[in-house]
Design an enzyme around this catalytic site. Structure first.
Site, mmCIF file in Angstrom:
data_model
loop_
_atom_site.group_PDB
_atom_site.id
_atom_site.type_symbol
_atom_site.label_atom_id
_atom_site.label_comp_id
_atom_site.label_asym_id
_atom_site.label_seq_id
_atom_site.Cartn_x
_atom_site.Cartn_y
_atom_site.Cartn_z
ATOM 1 N N ASP A 151 0.589 14.239 -31.914
ATOM 2 C CA ASP A 151 -0.625 13.395 -31.874
ATOM 3 C C ASP A 151 -1.312 14.188 -30.733
ATOM 4 O OD1 ASP A 151 -1.885 10.832 -31.513
ATOM 5 O OD2 ASP A 151 -0.560 10.564 -29.729
ATOM 6 N N ASP A 207 -4.156 11.844 -28.598
ATOM 7 C CA ASP A 207 -4.343 11.099 -27.394
ATOM 8 C C ASP A 207 -3.005 10.374 -26.923
ATOM 9 O OD1 ASP A 207 -7.248 10.463 -29.080
ATOM 10 O OD2 ASP A 207 -7.228 11.161 -27.061
ATOM 11 N N GLY A 213 -11.951 4.212 -32.373
ATOM 12 C CA GLY A 213 -12.909 3.573 -31.474
ATOM 13 C C GLY A 213 -14.110 2.850 -32.158
ATOM 14 N N LYS A 214 -14.516 3.285 -33.282
ATOM 15 C CA LYS A 214 -15.158 2.350 -33.987
ATOM 16 C C LYS A 214 -14.664 1.058 -34.359
ATOM 17 C CE LYS A 214 -16.532 5.756 -37.261
ATOM 18 N NZ LYS A 214 -15.950 7.099 -36.637
ATOM 19 N N GLU A 215 -13.566 1.367 -34.772
ATOM 20 C CA GLU A 215 -13.016 -0.191 -35.279
ATOM 21 C C GLU A 215 -12.904 -0.905 -33.922
ATOM 22 O OE1 GLU A 215 -12.012 3.114 -38.357
ATOM 23 O OE2 GLU A 215 -12.317 2.923 -35.999
ATOM 24 N N ARG A 216 -12.362 -0.165 -32.893
ATOM 25 C CA ARG A 216 -12.010 -1.001 -31.463
ATOM 26 C C ARG A 216 -13.322 -1.716 -31.082
ATOM 27 N NH1 ARG A 216 -9.833 3.523 -28.347
ATOM 28 N NH2 ARG A 216 -8.108 3.069 -29.994
ATOM 29 N N SER A 248 -11.352 11.851 -33.291
ATOM 30 C CA SER A 248 -12.277 12.765 -34.095
ATOM 31 C C SER A 248 -12.097 14.400 -33.780
ATOM 32 C CB SER A 248 -13.883 12.593 -33.977
ATOM 33 O OG SER A 248 -13.982 12.891 -32.519
HETATM 34 C C1 XBP Z 1 -5.762 7.262 -30.187
HETATM 35 C C2 XBP Z 1 -7.122 6.386 -30.691
HETATM 36 C C3 XBP Z 1 -8.415 6.938 -30.532
HETATM 37 C C4 XBP Z 1 -8.731 7.180 -29.226
HETATM 38 C C5 XBP Z 1 -10.371 7.140 -28.838
HETATM 39 O O1 XBP Z 1 -5.754 8.580 -31.194
HETATM 40 O O2 XBP Z 1 -6.777 5.195 -31.406
HETATM 41 O O3 XBP Z 1 -9.298 5.976 -31.355
HETATM 42 O O4 XBP Z 1 -8.484 5.911 -28.445
HETATM 43 O O5 XBP Z 1 -10.796 8.065 -29.854
HETATM 44 P P1 XBP Z 1 -4.183 9.204 -31.300
HETATM 45 P P2 XBP Z 1 -12.151 7.682 -30.816
HETATM 46 O O6 XBP Z 1 -3.884 9.056 -32.552
HETATM 47 O O7 XBP Z 1 -4.564 10.589 -31.086
HETATM 48 O O8 XBP Z 1 -3.298 8.547 -30.251
HETATM 49 O O9 XBP Z 1 -13.116 6.826 -30.212
HETATM 50 O O10 XBP Z 1 -12.531 9.056 -31.349
HETATM 51 O O11 XBP Z 1 -11.410 7.016 -32.092
HETATM 52 MG MG MG Z 2 -1.512 8.876 -29.241
#
Ligand code: XBP
Ligand code: MG
Length: 228
Positions: free
Chosen positions: A10, A12, A53-56, A123
């Site tokens: 993963d 983030d 992020g868009k969904e958030r 992304s």
């Molecule tokens: C974590 C997410 C991402 C980030 C924000 O991703 O849920 O949406 O919070 O990034 P991961 P974007 O699966 O790597 O833990 O705004 O590009 O979605």
């Molecule tokens: Mg993560």
């Protein structure tokens, strides 16, 4: 000789504590568009239950009772594109160093002939920025497969991005292990049939990880565990 033929990371919260940079980027973007929205740490921890992020942003706008036209997909996409520019600039400025043990784990796996992949909700632009800023120009090339959020119809906790990574690796789930930081990530990897090692992050330390094979403070012990 390990039975594990590939490690699927993963991004983030796992490779690096990036969510503070994401939160800052969201707030910079809101200011850019003249919105009086501010996501503080407590609110962001709650909003992180929504992956993507868009969904958030759409989830937050609906909570605020914004009208349908304000939630047009193009509006959200335009906002998210600016947010990504803000985030990439923060990462390029060195705001997101790799977590403890991550670089050593990546290099050790590679030296042992264990293949490396990424399965993330964020992304490609964000992944590229983080890998380049932390591992140098060759950082991206260390991962044979990079499966990102916009490559699949459903984001975590759906298994889609892990299914894509496994398909591109040409491996069975039993031949791989997923490294995650969140309950949504564990659910996605488990739904794809993968064992999961969790390294909880700042924004997920309160979550429960019953379905993880291991819960670790960081990846400092990765080499020993890989050899078991
Ligand atoms: C974590 C997410 C991402 C980030 C924000 O991703 O849920 O949406 O919070 O990034 P991961 P974007 O699966 O790597 O833990 O705004 O590009 O979605
Ligand atoms: Mg993560």
């Amino acid at each position: 000789m390990t039975r594990i033929r590939a490690v699927i990371f993963d991004v983030d919260g796992t490779l690096a504590e990036t969510e503070e940079a994401h939160r800052t980027a969201f707030n910079e973007m809101f200011s850019h568009f003249g919105l009086d929205w501010t996501w503080d740490c407590d609110l962001y921890r709650e909003l992180l239950k929504v992956t993507g992020g868009k969904e958030r942003m759409r989830h937050y706008a609906e909570r605020k009772g914004l009208s349908a036209e304000a939630l047009q997909p193009q509006t959200i996409a335009d906002m998210h594109a600016v947010k990504t520019e803000c985030y990439v600039a923060l990462v390029a400025a060195g705001q997101c160093p790799l977590r403890v043990g991550v670089e050593k784990a990546i290099r050790h796996a590679s030296e042992q002939g264990v293949r490396l992949a990424i399965a993330t909700t964020t992304s490609h632009a964000n992944v590229d920025a983080l890998l380049t800023a932390t591992l140098g120009p060759e950082g991206k090339d260390m991962f044979e497969v990079i499966a990102a959020g916009d490559d699949v119809p459903r984001k975590k906790p759906a298994p889609d991005v892990y299914h894509l990574a496994l398909k591109r690796l040409g491996l069975a789930p039993s031949e791989c292990v997923a490294i995650e930081d969140s309950a949504n990530g564990v659910a996605a990897a488990r739904a794809a049939g993968l064992d999961v090692w969790v390294t909880p992050s700042v924004y997920t330390s309160h979550e429960s990880f019953e379905r993880a094979a291991r819960v670790l403070p960081d990846l400092e012990d990765f080499a020993r565990l890989l050899a078991l």
